[in-house]
Design an enzyme around this catalytic site. Structure first.
Site, PDB file in Angstrom:
ATOM      1  N   GLY A  93      17.983  28.709  76.037  1.00  0.00           N
ATOM      2  CA  GLY A  93      17.640  28.310  74.683  1.00  0.00           C
ATOM      3  C   GLY A  93      16.335  27.553  74.679  1.00  0.00           C
ATOM      4  O   GLY A  93      16.115  26.668  75.518  1.00  0.00           O
TER       5      GLY A  93
ATOM      6  N   LEU B 103      14.220  23.165  69.843  1.00  0.00           N
ATOM      7  CA  LEU B 103      13.678  21.829  70.082  1.00  0.00           C
ATOM      8  C   LEU B 103      14.292  21.179  71.315  1.00  0.00           C
ATOM      9  O   LEU B 103      13.591  20.533  72.100  1.00  0.00           O
ATOM     10  CB  LEU B 103      13.884  20.951  68.857  1.00  0.00           C
ATOM     11  CG  LEU B 103      12.919  21.222  67.701  1.00  0.00           C
ATOM     12  CD1 LEU B 103      13.196  20.276  66.545  1.00  0.00           C
ATOM     13  CD2 LEU B 103      11.471  21.089  68.146  1.00  0.00           C
TER      14      LEU B 103
ATOM     15  N   SER C  90      15.889  22.099  51.437  1.00  0.00           N
ATOM     16  CA  SER C  90      15.905  20.862  52.223  1.00  0.00           C
ATOM     17  C   SER C  90      16.570  19.697  51.504  1.00  0.00           C
ATOM     18  O   SER C  90      16.422  19.512  50.294  1.00  0.00           O
ATOM     19  CB  SER C  90      14.469  20.464  52.573  1.00  0.00           C
ATOM     20  OG  SER C  90      14.436  19.162  53.114  1.00  0.00           O
TER      21      SER C  90
ATOM     22  N   ARG D 267      25.885  14.230  53.391  1.00  0.00           N
ATOM     23  CA  ARG D 267      26.074  15.630  53.026  1.00  0.00           C
ATOM     24  C   ARG D 267      27.528  15.988  52.741  1.00  0.00           C
ATOM     25  O   ARG D 267      27.813  16.761  51.830  1.00  0.00           O
ATOM     26  CB  ARG D 267      25.526  16.524  54.143  1.00  0.00           C
ATOM     27  CG  ARG D 267      24.020  16.449  54.262  1.00  0.00           C
ATOM     28  CD  ARG D 267      23.500  17.190  55.473  1.00  0.00           C
ATOM     29  NE  ARG D 267      22.039  17.175  55.496  1.00  0.00           N
ATOM     30  CZ  ARG D 267      21.308  17.682  56.467  1.00  0.00           C
ATOM     31  NH1 ARG D 267      21.900  18.232  57.513  1.00  0.00           N
ATOM     32  NH2 ARG D 267      19.989  17.637  56.414  1.00  0.00           N
TER      33      ARG D 267
ATOM     34  N   HIS E 154      26.199  24.793  57.538  1.00  0.00           N
ATOM     35  CA  HIS E 154      24.854  24.493  58.011  1.00  0.00           C
ATOM     36  C   HIS E 154      24.804  24.111  59.489  1.00  0.00           C
ATOM     37  O   HIS E 154      24.195  24.791  60.292  1.00  0.00           O
ATOM     38  CB  HIS E 154      24.266  23.363  57.165  1.00  0.00           C
ATOM     39  CG  HIS E 154      22.891  22.940  57.568  1.00  0.00           C
ATOM     40  ND1 HIS E 154      21.848  23.828  57.666  1.00  0.00           N
ATOM     41  CD2 HIS E 154      22.380  21.729  57.904  1.00  0.00           C
ATOM     42  CE1 HIS E 154      20.746  23.182  58.043  1.00  0.00           C
ATOM     43  NE2 HIS E 154      21.050  21.916  58.212  1.00  0.00           N
TER      44      HIS E 154
ATOM     45  N   GLU F 175      22.221  20.644  69.644  1.00  0.00           N
ATOM     46  CA  GLU F 175      23.373  20.990  68.812  1.00  0.00           C
ATOM     47  C   GLU F 175      24.499  21.629  69.609  1.00  0.00           C
ATOM     48  O   GLU F 175      25.636  21.658  69.146  1.00  0.00           O
ATOM     49  CB  GLU F 175      22.938  21.930  67.678  1.00  0.00           C
ATOM     50  CG  GLU F 175      23.997  22.138  66.618  1.00  0.00           C
ATOM     51  CD  GLU F 175      23.562  23.059  65.492  1.00  0.00           C
ATOM     52  OE1 GLU F 175      24.399  23.362  64.610  1.00  0.00           O
ATOM     53  OE2 GLU F 175      22.390  23.484  65.475  1.00  0.00           O
TER      54      GLU F 175
ATOM     55  N   LEU G  97      16.814  17.165  64.454  1.00  0.00           N
ATOM     56  CA  LEU G  97      15.565  17.233  65.203  1.00  0.00           C
ATOM     57  C   LEU G  97      15.441  16.024  66.123  1.00  0.00           C
ATOM     58  O   LEU G  97      14.936  16.129  67.246  1.00  0.00           O
ATOM     59  CB  LEU G  97      14.375  17.283  64.238  1.00  0.00           C
ATOM     60  CG  LEU G  97      14.424  18.366  63.144  1.00  0.00           C
ATOM     61  CD1 LEU G  97      13.119  18.396  62.368  1.00  0.00           C
ATOM     62  CD2 LEU G  97      14.710  19.726  63.742  1.00  0.00           C
TER      63      LEU G  97
END
Length: 666
Positions: A40, A43, A284, A337, A429, A453, A469
């Site tokens: 992978g 980031l 976003s 969220r 998400h 993640e 991030l």
């Protein structure tokens, strides 16, 4: 097997510093003799590969895309958190730590979260040094904005393209090492098996997606940074290629899988428009800084809007229900969220939804445009009562902050969000669950690490916006390069690992047998046919709200669907060529196992917390009702042949620095 998180002793503020002072190191000359595989190149994986190679290790990096630039990290929009307190509004390392643990509904590991907050400031300095074009204020200083779940502005951003810019920074660092020969890049390769020798991860089996060739690759350690498993729902905000295969393969080889039911539903996505869709598009969370979320206050108005008899702009302020501001006045539209998503679902379930399906709420920028416009008119000495002028000036400011997001919305929905409110609805998400790791980011398989993640460690039951991030780059740039050295120090005299060993032969054989099984199957249905059926089971019974009856039904239905899949899936083409249907078949096979474990995990957790909402466990006001006495632990599942047979291991969460209280945003 008892879980050992290897959390250092001492005060939480000193753990990471003291730990680094006392771990084993590998000197530069010896690093040249050690190989590391990184699976992978988002980031987490990209930053890890670049940093490990910079340190002197020999890195083999794998991605299934044609370039690391196409990793899903590029889709992140809103920003990256860091405790730099540039706004002088009271932020600190402790405040970021506190917000992250509270935002995760007290289901994260404290020591890991504090370390994350501690290294967050270094990430920004690193990215600025790389040339990442983060937004700046008028005076040239880096700008910040707010995100959900916080009372401070700590989110650094690059308009609505933060993930893209950060990924390009990591990619440039990787390219430097590729040019030096320290990273060997394997594009269009997918990891399909982990190789374990004498109890340690020593390599992988990968498929060249262009030629179909099955390859053996050895290393002294394997790092998985392959992202999350949101596509188990079929429809999600993830790229269509995003999958769980690398993480699931190591799980089946002995890596415990932690908290799979902790999956985040993002509140600001473009609503589903029909069964023809293959993915969903995220708007976003940064938009909630200036956008106000509302539905009609009257059922008859909502019905008229759904029938096309009224428009959003026809409703006066008195006829609008800004339900987040009403229910959560302290945080308003910037609640976490999970809270915002459930509140939107509740309004739509009550009949106040505003699109044709009744599953959408409004995100309105009219007030922000007027506010910014009046401010600009005042600054410029212009008439603040000239509505047309104020609207133009305000629109220009909003466009400078969110222009690419508004453009994306316009292209997809064919409505101008500057003049009419956006329509949004929650969608799958991010996945907070993942492979269990200790403080070193190592799984229960020695030598197999999991970062970003793909591991479970930092976000508990709900991730705060702009923290994905942060975790990916923290793990890759500043954590793993230390901890992996401690593990590798005893291997400095080991030398290269031969791929001719029987363990590689056995692993390769199992991969070829799986591929042959799919290619020789004479089924009648496509892979997507089964993936969509799985997605509907997951969304309807394991989605935003869950209950015991639905979860038990889901486990049975997924097991039956998995059996049908192996009997009746059709994979066209051959395995000796570029064959995306074969790629998907292997990935969906893993989703069909993961989905059942997901439901099993949600069924065993008799509480509601963060992204896990059990209808049987809620307050009178409809909020999540935690059970800290019985469920303040990490649920780590050991593979035993079938998801239904997985064995539960518990890592207690001992909160020494934050008192467990019912989470409130009022």
């Amino acid at each position: 097997m008892a879980l050992d998180s290897k959390i250092p002793n001492g005060s939480i503020a000193d753990k990471w510093t003291n730990y680094k002072d006392h771990i084993n190191l590998v000197n530069p000359a010896n690093k040249r003799n050690l190989d590391i595989i990184v699976v992978g190149t988002g980031l987490a994986g990209g930053s890890a590969a670049a940093t490990l190679a910079e340190l002197g290790y020999n890195v083999k990096a794998f991605c299934f895309q044609d370039s690391p630039r196409r990793a899903h990290s590029i889709a992140a929009q809103g920003g990256i958190n860091a405790a730099k307190n540039y706004k002088g509004d009271g932020d600190s390392v402790y405040r970021l730590f506190y917000d992250t643990v509270k935002g995760g509904d007290y289901r994260a590991r404290e020591a890991n979260v504090y370390r994350l907050a501690e290294v967050s400031a270094n990430i920004i300095d690193q990215c600025v040094a790389q040339g990442v074009p983060l937004a700046r204020e008028y005076g040239g200083l880096l700008d910040n904005r707010s995100f959900g779940g916080t009372l401070v502005s700590r989110t650094f951003y690059a308009q609505g393209q933060t993930g893209q810019q950060l990924l390009l920074g990591a990619y440039s660092a990787m390219n430097r090492q590729i040019g030096r020969g320290k990273i060997k890049m394997y594009n269009r390769h997918e990891m399909l098996e982990l190789v374990i020798i004498d109890g340690k991860a020593r390599g992988i089996i990968a498929r060249n997606l262009i030629t179909g060739e099955i390859e053996r690759h050895s290393a002294h350690a394997v790092v998985v940074g392959s992202g999350g498993y949101g596509n188990v729902f079929f429809l999600s905000t993830n790229a269509m290629g995003s999958n769980a295969t690398a993480a699931w393969k190591i799980h089946k080889k002995g890596a415990f899988f932690a908290n799979p039911c902790y999956t985040q539903i993002h509140p600001t996505c473009i609503p589903v428009s029909g069964d023809h869709q293959s993915k969903l598009t995220l708007m976003s969370e940064s938009l909630r800084n200036d956008g106000r979320i509302w539905v009609p206050a009257k059922l008859e108005d909502a019905q008229a809007i759904r029938e096309g008899k009224k428009k959003a702009t026809d409703l006066a302020e008195a006829d609008r229900d800004y339900f987040l501001e009403r229910r959560y006045p302290a945080f308003g539209n910037l609640v976490p969220r999970d809270v915002a998503s459930r509140a939107a679902k509740e309004r739509c379930d009550a009949g106040f939804g505003v699109n044709k399906t009744g599953e959408a709420v409004y995100l309105d920028f009219a007030a922000a445009i007027q506010r910014y416009g009046k401010e600009q008119a005042h600054i410029k000495g212009l008439d603040e009562n000239d509505n047309a002028l104020v609207t133009k000036l305000g629109t220009d400011i909003v466009r400078s902050k969110y222009g690419n997001l508004f453009q994306m919305y316009y292209k997809i929905v064919d409505e101008d969000p500057y003049t009419t409110p956006m329509m949004i609805y929650p969608a799958v998400h991010y996945t907070m669950g993942g492979t269990w790791v200790d403080y070193n980011l190592m799984t229960t398989i020695p030598g197999c690490f999991s970062i970003g993640e793909s591991n479970f460690s930092d976000h508990g039951a709900n991730r705060l916006g702009a923290s994905a991030l942060m975790q990916g780059l923290a793990d890759g740039y500043f954590v793993l390069p230390y901890t992996i050295g401690d593990y590798l120090a005893p291997d400095i005299k080991m030398g290269p690992i031969s791929t001719d060993r029987p363990e590689f032969e056995e692993a390769e054989k199992s991969v070829k047998e799986l591929i042959a099984k799919f290619m020789n199957n004479k089924g009648t249905h496509s892979v997507d046919y089964f993936h969509k059926k799985l997605g509907k089971i997951m969304w309807n019974k394991v989605g935003m709200a869950r209950n015991e009856k639905g979860l038990k039904e889901a486990m049975v239905e997924i097991a039956e669907l998995r059996e049908e899949f192996y009997k009746d899936v059709k994979v066209p083409g051959t395995d000796k060529e570029f064959n995306q249907e074969l790629e998907k078949a292997i990935r969906v096979a893993d989703f069909l196992e993961l989905g059942e474990l997901f439901a099993k995990d949600a069924l065993h957790r008799n509480e509601s917390c963060g992204g896990h909402f059990r209808e049987e466990y809620q307050t009178e006001e409809g909020e999540a009702l935690r059970d800290d006495e019985n469920f303040a632990y990490v649920a780590a599942w050991e593979y035993k042949g079938k998801p239904s047979d997985a064995v539960l291991h518990k890592e207690p969460l001992n909160y020494e620095n934050i008192k467990l209280v019912q989470r409130s945003y009022k």
